[in-house]
Motif scaffolding. Structure first.
Motif, PDB file in Angstrom:
ATOM      1  N   THR A  46       0.149  -9.807  -1.524  1.00 42.80           N
ATOM      2  CA  THR A  46      -1.088  -9.158  -1.970  1.00 42.80           C
ATOM      3  C   THR A  46      -2.108 -10.194  -2.437  1.00 42.80           C
ATOM      4  O   THR A  46      -3.312 -10.077  -2.162  1.00 42.80           O
ATOM      5  N   GLN A  88      -2.580  -1.818  -1.579  1.00 46.16           N
ATOM      6  CA  GLN A  88      -1.186  -1.435  -1.778  1.00 46.16           C
ATOM      7  C   GLN A  88      -1.088  -0.203  -2.686  1.00 46.16           C
ATOM      8  O   GLN A  88      -0.411   0.763  -2.355  1.00 46.16           O
ATOM      9  N   ASP A 163      -2.254  -3.417   3.417  1.00 47.81           N
ATOM     10  CA  ASP A 163      -1.280  -3.824   2.409  1.00 47.81           C
ATOM     11  C   ASP A 163      -0.305  -2.688   2.123  1.00 47.81           C
ATOM     12  O   ASP A 163      -0.630  -1.758   1.389  1.00 47.81           O
ATOM     13  N   GLU A 164       0.875  -2.807   2.691  1.00 47.82           N
ATOM     14  CA  GLU A 164       1.941  -1.809   2.495  1.00 47.82           C
ATOM     15  C   GLU A 164       1.432  -0.389   2.665  1.00 47.82           C
ATOM     16  O   GLU A 164       1.665   0.475   1.812  1.00 47.82           O
TER      17      GLU A 164
HETATM   18 MG   LIG Z   1       1.836  -6.615  -2.914  1.00 46.69          MG
END
Ligand SMILES: [Mg+2]
Ligand SMILES: Nc1ncnc2c1ncn2[C@@H]1O[C@H](COP(=O)(O)OP(=O)(O)OP(=O)(O)O)[C@@H](O)[C@H]1O
Lengths: 244, 338
Positions: A46, A88, A163-164
């Motif tokens: 991240t 995320q 991000d995820e």
């Molecule tokens: Mg992360």
């Protein structure tokens, strides 16, 4: 200028106090590919994304996007150049309706007269038609992930950092989300860089992978190479496998 | 969402209210106190509606309204006293000056991402700083009132924007309110409005969508300070003098409270809040100073405001506007209008 290279990250270092969250990391993303950045919790994925999208500035290193050095550029200018991202932990605009949120992104390249059409198109693409008038604060995680995707896509990026974005989705949701990502990559020719914990998603989607551990690159390669890499198995997959 | 037409049913309702407002002075002609009250309500409604752009939409808790009002008043008044320039022109110069000062302050504040409580404190300090400056600056300010020239009748009265009745001020404020409503409506359904609403919630998230949040906030601040400067020009004429006490933190605070209670980001919210709260405040002020003359209890109204604010924050965090809206929708379905 290298026309096949979308993003070049060289010797990137981001420090929080004495902690080197990202330590001398280099990788390159090619135009049109689906690239994955993986690694265990706290590996610095991240943080690397934040540096690439401009939300924080690195202590050292260089980021070149489409041949332009963007290391010191403001985030909104990077977006104008053709970079977008999701978060995320979803950062929805809770008091705004889905279509208004998408509209904020769409204004990146569209004027007042064309923006509505772009919004409609993105809402259709991301399957948000039924909730377009709903306020984001009322929506569930799976829908919000799509809203984040829609608003990022509405900026008409060439490179999209995710991000995820599969985190917290159930199997069915994940499958349709992956289909959507493939479609975006293939039909709109958008280069994707995904950060992911879910191996199913990484292995199923990406063509090339970089593995981070404690801020450092420990491996680079195809999904096949990565899953056979001893270092990676120890640092990442090993833990996962024994957990399962 | 497409920009709703300026003449939808909601705005027609507003127009009806406006029409009532327009004829109101004809009936109140004899009662100057009620007219003064109505003018004050409108004045605060204008300020709170302008604040809605920076506070309600962009989510910046700006406490600087009185600084811009004061600058507008002093510029307009001083130009009139020194150069015999009519306030009708002077108020625009004052507004430009207020906007210029706001810009000078906004650039570093937004540039260094001063936010939330820090922004509130900085903008609040601005009011105090200007009061101190104008208290010491004897050429235009100073501790004694500077009276504006006055003429009771005829074109001279219009030239000076000084009248022996509140009726013209009432209409000036009403006109300003209409203008601010239109500005609000325009901004709300434009690129700037969507960007402001989004950045009010999450600045980083909006930056990565290609929005220059600093520039957006600066634009919002500029529009708001310009309007406050305009209001200031008229404010000085209404009171008939200039005094550093125009830079009043109480006024800034009241504007913010009206904006929040009225409903963040809702165009007509501040007007509703102003109608209720400002008249309530005046009522309280009158009855308190009547009950306890010379005790200086007039300031107590801020305490009541604070209580109302707490109640609103607890039970109706989006302000009273949604309540009214719901009531309005009910009424509409009751009457059977589509
Ligand atoms: Mg992360
Ligand atoms: N703002 C910050 N201040 C201080 N330390 C931070 C900050 N952000 C991240 N860190 C630290 O930097 C390291 C890398 O964090 P990062 O969030 O980049 O990891 P990640 O790879 O994204 O992990 P995850 O898979 O849990 O999301 C962690 O040790 C984290 O605690």
């Amino acid at each position: 200028m290298d026309t096949t290279s979308m993003l070049q990250v060289s010797n990137l270092t981001v420090q929080f106090g004495s902690l080197k969250a990202v330590n001398n990391v280099s990788f390159e993303i090619q135009r049109g590919e689906i690239f994955a950045l993986i690694g265990p919790n706290g590996a610095g994925k991240t943080t690397a994304f934040n540096a690439i999208s401009g939300l924080l500035f690195p202590q050292a290193g260089q980021i070149v996007f489409k041949g332009t050095d963007i290391t010191k550029l403001m985030p909104h200018k990077r977006c104008k150049l053709g970079m977008a991202r999701t978060f995320q932990v979803v950062r929805a605009f809770n008091y705004m309706t889905v279509e208004d949120v998408v509209r904020v992104g769409a204004y990146n390249r569209q004027g007042e007269d064309t923006v509505a059409a772009k919004v409609d198109q993105m809402i259709e693409l991301c399957g948000l038609g039924e909730v377009r008038q709903r306020v984001c604060g009322d929506l569930g995680l799976a829908t919000l992930r799509r809203v984040e995707l829609a608003r990022a896509l509405a900026t008409e990026p060439e490179l999209l950092l995710l991000d995820e974005s599969g985190a917290g989705l159930n199997t069915a949701e994940l499958a349709s989300f992956m289909d959507l990502l493939r479609k975006i990559n293939r039909e709109q020719n958008i280069t994707l860089c995904i950060v992911e914990h879910l191996m199913q998603m990484v292995m199923g989607l990406s063509q090339r992978i970089v593995v981070l551990d404690s801020g450092e690159v420990i491996a680079t390669g195809t999904p096949h190479e990565i899953s056979n890499n001893q270092k990676v198995i120890e640092a990442y997959l090993g833990k996962r496998v024994t957990q399962c | 969402m497409k920009r709703p037409k300026l003449l939808n049913s909601k705005n027609i309702a507003i127009l009806v209210v406006l029409a009532i407002a327009i004829v109101l002075p004809l009936f109140l002609r004899t009662n100057q106190y009620v007219l003064f009250l109505a003018t004050t309500v409108l004045l605060y409604a204008v300020l709170a509606s302008a604040w809605n752009i920076i506070g309600g939409m962009a989510g910046q808790l700006d406490l600087g309204a009185a600084a811009y009002v004061g600058l507008g008043a002093f510029t307009t008044g001083t130009l009139l006293i020194r150069f015999n320039l009519t306030p009708w022109v002077g108020m625009f110069i004052g507004a430009l000056l207020a906007m210029g000062i706001a810009t000078l302050i906004g650039i570093p504040l937004f540039g260094f991402k001063v936010k939330e409580v820090w922004y509130a404190l900085s903008s609040s300090a601005l009011v105090e700083v200007f009061r101190a400056i104008f208290m010491m600056w004897n050429k235009v300010g100073g501790p004694t009132e500077r009276y504006l020239p006055f003429s009771a009748e005829g074109p001279r009265s219009w030239y000076l924007m000084r009248f022996n009745t509140y009726v013209p001020y009432f209409y000036i404020m009403l006109a300003l309110l209409v203008v601010v409503f239109i500005i609000n409506h325009r901004i709300r359904y434009s690129k700037l409005g969507y960007s402001l609403l989004a950045l009010g919630e999450d600045e980083d998230a909006v930056e990565v969508l290609g929005v220059d949040s600093r520039l957006c906030k600066l634009k919002a601040l500029m529009i708001y300070s310009f309007v406050a400067g305009l209001v200031g020009g008229v404010y000085g004429c209404i009171y008939g003098y200039l005094h550093p006490s125009f830079f009043s933190t109480d006024m800034s605070l009241e504007v913010v409270i009206l904006g929040i209670v009225g409903g963040m980001g809702v165009t007509y919210g501040p007007l509703l809040a102003a109608i209720f709260l400002v008249s309530f405040r005046e009522y309280l002020r009158a009855s308190l100073s009547g009950m306890f003359p010379g005790k200086g209890l007039e300031g107590l109204y801020l305490m009541v405001y604070a209580l109302i604010l707490i109640v609103v924050a607890l039970f109706q965090p989006r302000g009273i506007a949604p309540l009214i809206k719901r009531g309005f929708l009910k009424l509409k379905s009751f009457v059977g209008v589509k």
